[in-house]
Motif scaffolding. Structure first.
Motif, PDB file in Angstrom:
ATOM      1  N   GLU A  94       0.843  -1.097  -0.047  1.00 41.95           N
ATOM      2  CA  GLU A  94       0.068   0.009  -0.042  1.00 41.95           C
ATOM      3  C   GLU A  94       0.872   1.375   0.171  1.00 41.95           C
ATOM      4  O   GLU A  94       0.128   2.439  -0.002  1.00 41.95           O
ATOM      5  N   GLY A  95       2.160   1.141  -0.047  1.00 42.89           N
ATOM      6  CA  GLY A  95       3.092   2.343  -0.040  1.00 42.89           C
ATOM      7  C   GLY A  95       3.434   2.631   1.137  1.00 42.89           C
ATOM      8  O   GLY A  95       3.887   4.112   1.249  1.00 42.89           O
ATOM      9  N   CYS A  96       3.145   2.086   2.253  1.00 38.51           N
ATOM     10  CA  CYS A  96       3.518   2.331   3.705  1.00 38.51           C
ATOM     11  C   CYS A  96       4.671   1.627   4.127  1.00 38.51           C
ATOM     12  O   CYS A  96       4.631   0.478   4.279  1.00 38.51           O
ATOM     13  N   ASP A  97       5.550   2.332   4.768  1.00 40.95           N
ATOM     14  CA  ASP A  97       6.953   1.698   5.207  1.00 40.95           C
ATOM     15  C   ASP A  97       6.624   0.978   6.518  1.00 40.95           C
ATOM     16  O   ASP A  97       6.543   1.914   7.381  1.00 40.95           O
ATOM     17  N   ALA A  98       6.560  -0.172   6.667  1.00 41.90           N
ATOM     18  CA  ALA A  98       6.011  -0.621   7.853  1.00 41.90           C
ATOM     19  C   ALA A  98       7.420  -1.472   8.452  1.00 41.90           C
ATOM     20  O   ALA A  98       8.024  -2.208   7.723  1.00 41.90           O
ATOM     21  N   VAL A  99       7.308  -1.694   9.813  1.00 44.24           N
ATOM     22  CA  VAL A  99       8.250  -2.826  10.536  1.00 44.24           C
ATOM     23  C   VAL A  99       7.634  -3.615  11.170  1.00 44.24           C
ATOM     24  O   VAL A  99       7.034  -3.110  12.243  1.00 44.24           O
ATOM     25  N   GLY A 100       7.962  -4.793  11.205  1.00 45.17           N
ATOM     26  CA  GLY A 100       7.275  -5.691  12.146  1.00 45.17           C
ATOM     27  C   GLY A 100       8.110  -6.097  13.349  1.00 45.17           C
ATOM     28  O   GLY A 100       9.281  -6.161  13.272  1.00 45.17           O
ATOM     29  N   LEU A 101       7.367  -6.104  14.358  1.00 45.24           N
ATOM     30  CA  LEU A 101       7.952  -6.577  15.436  1.00 45.24           C
ATOM     31  C   LEU A 101       7.119  -7.524  16.577  1.00 45.24           C
ATOM     32  O   LEU A 101       5.983  -7.337  16.318  1.00 45.24           O
ATOM     33  N   SER A 102       7.702  -8.226  17.426  1.00 45.91           N
ATOM     34  CA  SER A 102       7.089  -8.800  18.489  1.00 45.91           C
ATOM     35  C   SER A 102       7.277  -8.132  19.681  1.00 45.91           C
ATOM     36  O   SER A 102       7.956  -7.251  19.715  1.00 45.91           O
ATOM     37  N   GLY A 103       6.439  -8.565  20.721  1.00 43.20           N
ATOM     38  CA  GLY A 103       6.713  -7.508  22.027  1.00 43.20           C
ATOM     39  C   GLY A 103       8.152  -8.011  22.618  1.00 43.20           C
ATOM     40  O   GLY A 103       8.375  -7.250  23.655  1.00 43.20           O
ATOM     41  N   VAL A 104       8.717  -9.111  22.155  1.00 39.80           N
ATOM     42  CA  VAL A 104      10.120  -9.394  22.756  1.00 39.80           C
ATOM     43  C   VAL A 104      11.142  -8.578  22.037  1.00 39.80           C
ATOM     44  O   VAL A 104      12.143  -7.943  22.743  1.00 39.80           O
ATOM     45  N   ASP A 105      11.123  -7.704  20.759  1.00 42.21           N
ATOM     46  CA  ASP A 105      11.942  -7.323  20.219  1.00 42.21           C
ATOM     47  C   ASP A 105      12.198  -5.826  21.001  1.00 42.21           C
ATOM     48  O   ASP A 105      11.123  -5.094  21.091  1.00 42.21           O
ATOM     49  N   GLY A 106      13.377  -5.533  21.219  1.00 37.74           N
ATOM     50  CA  GLY A 106      13.579  -4.255  22.054  1.00 37.74           C
ATOM     51  C   GLY A 106      12.974  -4.035  23.225  1.00 37.74           C
ATOM     52  O   GLY A 106      12.799  -2.914  23.886  1.00 37.74           O
ATOM     53  N   GLY A 107      12.676  -5.294  23.941  1.00 39.83           N
ATOM     54  CA  GLY A 107      11.726  -5.090  25.301  1.00 39.83           C
ATOM     55  C   GLY A 107      10.435  -4.168  25.051  1.00 39.83           C
ATOM     56  O   GLY A 107       9.976  -3.639  25.785  1.00 39.83           O
ATOM     57  N   LEU A 108       9.736  -4.474  23.745  1.00 41.80           N
ATOM     58  CA  LEU A 108       8.608  -3.664  23.471  1.00 41.80           C
ATOM     59  C   LEU A 108       7.557  -3.953  24.695  1.00 41.80           C
ATOM     60  O   LEU A 108       7.086  -3.048  25.114  1.00 41.80           O
ATOM     61  N   LEU A 109       7.154  -5.166  24.944  1.00 35.91           N
ATOM     62  CA  LEU A 109       6.612  -5.591  25.896  1.00 35.91           C
ATOM     63  C   LEU A 109       6.903  -6.448  26.845  1.00 35.91           C
ATOM     64  O   LEU A 109       7.343  -7.476  26.567  1.00 35.91           O
ATOM     65  N   THR A 110       6.900  -5.961  28.209  1.00 32.24           N
ATOM     66  CA  THR A 110       7.409  -6.795  29.250  1.00 32.24           C
ATOM     67  C   THR A 110       6.765  -6.819  30.378  1.00 32.24           C
ATOM     68  O   THR A 110       5.609  -5.851  30.754  1.00 32.24           O
TER      69      THR A 110
END
Length: 273
Positions: A94-110
């Motif tokens: 769709e022309g949108c630069d997206a980055v996939g993350l899990s909650g583990v990546d970078g301590g996103l969700l702890t």
């Protein structure tokens, strides 16, 4: 304005319209974070492996997945390997630069890991051990802000990182609520129905505005099964500082913008004061 969009994982949810809407909002200058579930994809993967998916009900009536060690391995594979990649691919198309993350990546969700869960079986309250799940206590908002400032749209999902260093399951609705609260954002929770219904079997009874304690009590009484979990998540988002929460139809035309313009069930902080 920042919008957190929760895309449900139910089989009836078709994400294409939501992804097009995310791209349109981003092009207009709105910061958007996508949080997704994947219940159908996980169930399908379990069944292909000959494992029966297991759902349990808490004493408060909330239904959720029981995640043992074997299920957790399949969960990680299905969420990151299929659902997240598909959504990121759709946004890129769709022309949108997206980055996939899990909650583990970078301590996103702890947060803490649950040692056991309380469940209701045959009308009796029981303790089930061996569940690999956790409760989100912290969201790495700096990571999300860094990506947004760089022009990227984060696409995040469970698992989360437990305080014992293990990846564990967490509810995607509550994950989206935690993210919305951290970013002081509006949460749009897209599901396979048009909102919360007064009569669960009658779509014409959708509850539109929930802005008083009395309306909130009506909402809680009406929410059954999986919808009860969404109302719980909405409450947590608002208590944490989210601007508002909308529960709306993922399959509506321009589903996110339709929700922001008044579609679905709108819940504001006045309802929980």
């Amino acid at each position: 304005m920042t919008v957190v969009v929760k895309i449900g994982g139910a089989r009836a949810v078709e994400p294409k319209g939501a992804l097009a809407d995310v791209a349109a909002l981003v092009a207009e200058g709105t910061d958007v974070v996508v949080v997704h579930g994947g219940s159908t994809a996980v169930d399908d993967a379990l069944e292909r492996m000959g494992i029966e998916p297991e759902y349990v009900e808490t004493p408060s009536g909330v239904v959720g997945r029981f995640t043992d060690v074997e299920t957790m391995d399949v969960f990680k594979m299905a969420m990151a390997g299929r659902v997240n990649t598909d959504l990121v691919t759709g946004l890129q198309n769709e022309g949108c630069d997206a980055v996939g993350l899990s909650g583990v990546d970078g301590g996103l969700l702890t947060g803490p890991r649950k040692s056991a869960v309380r469940v209701l079986e045959d009308g009796k309250k029981k303790i089930r051990r061996g569940d690999h799940s956790g409760s989100i206590q912290s969201v790495n908002g700096d990571l999300l802000e860094t990506l947004l400032d760089g022009g990227y749209t984060p696409v995040a999902s469970p698992p989360m990182l437990a305080d014992d260093g293990v990846a564990v399951n967490t509810d995607a609705d509550r994950a989206s609520a935690a993210v919305a609260a951290e970013l002081d954002a509006t949460l749009v929770s897209l599901t396979d129905v048009a909102g919360v219904y007064r009569d669960p079997d009658d779509p014409s009874t959708v509850i539109n505005d929930v802005d008083t304690p009395d309306a909130y009590e009506e909402l809680k009484s009406a929410a059954e099964g999986f919808m009860g979990r969404k109302v719980m998540a909405a409450t947590e988002a608002l208590e944490g500082g989210a601007a508002r929460v909308v529960i709306a139809d993922a399959n509506a035309e321009s589903p996110i913008r339709s929700a922001l313009d008044g579609g679905g069930t709108h819940i504001t902080s006045g309802a929980i004061e």
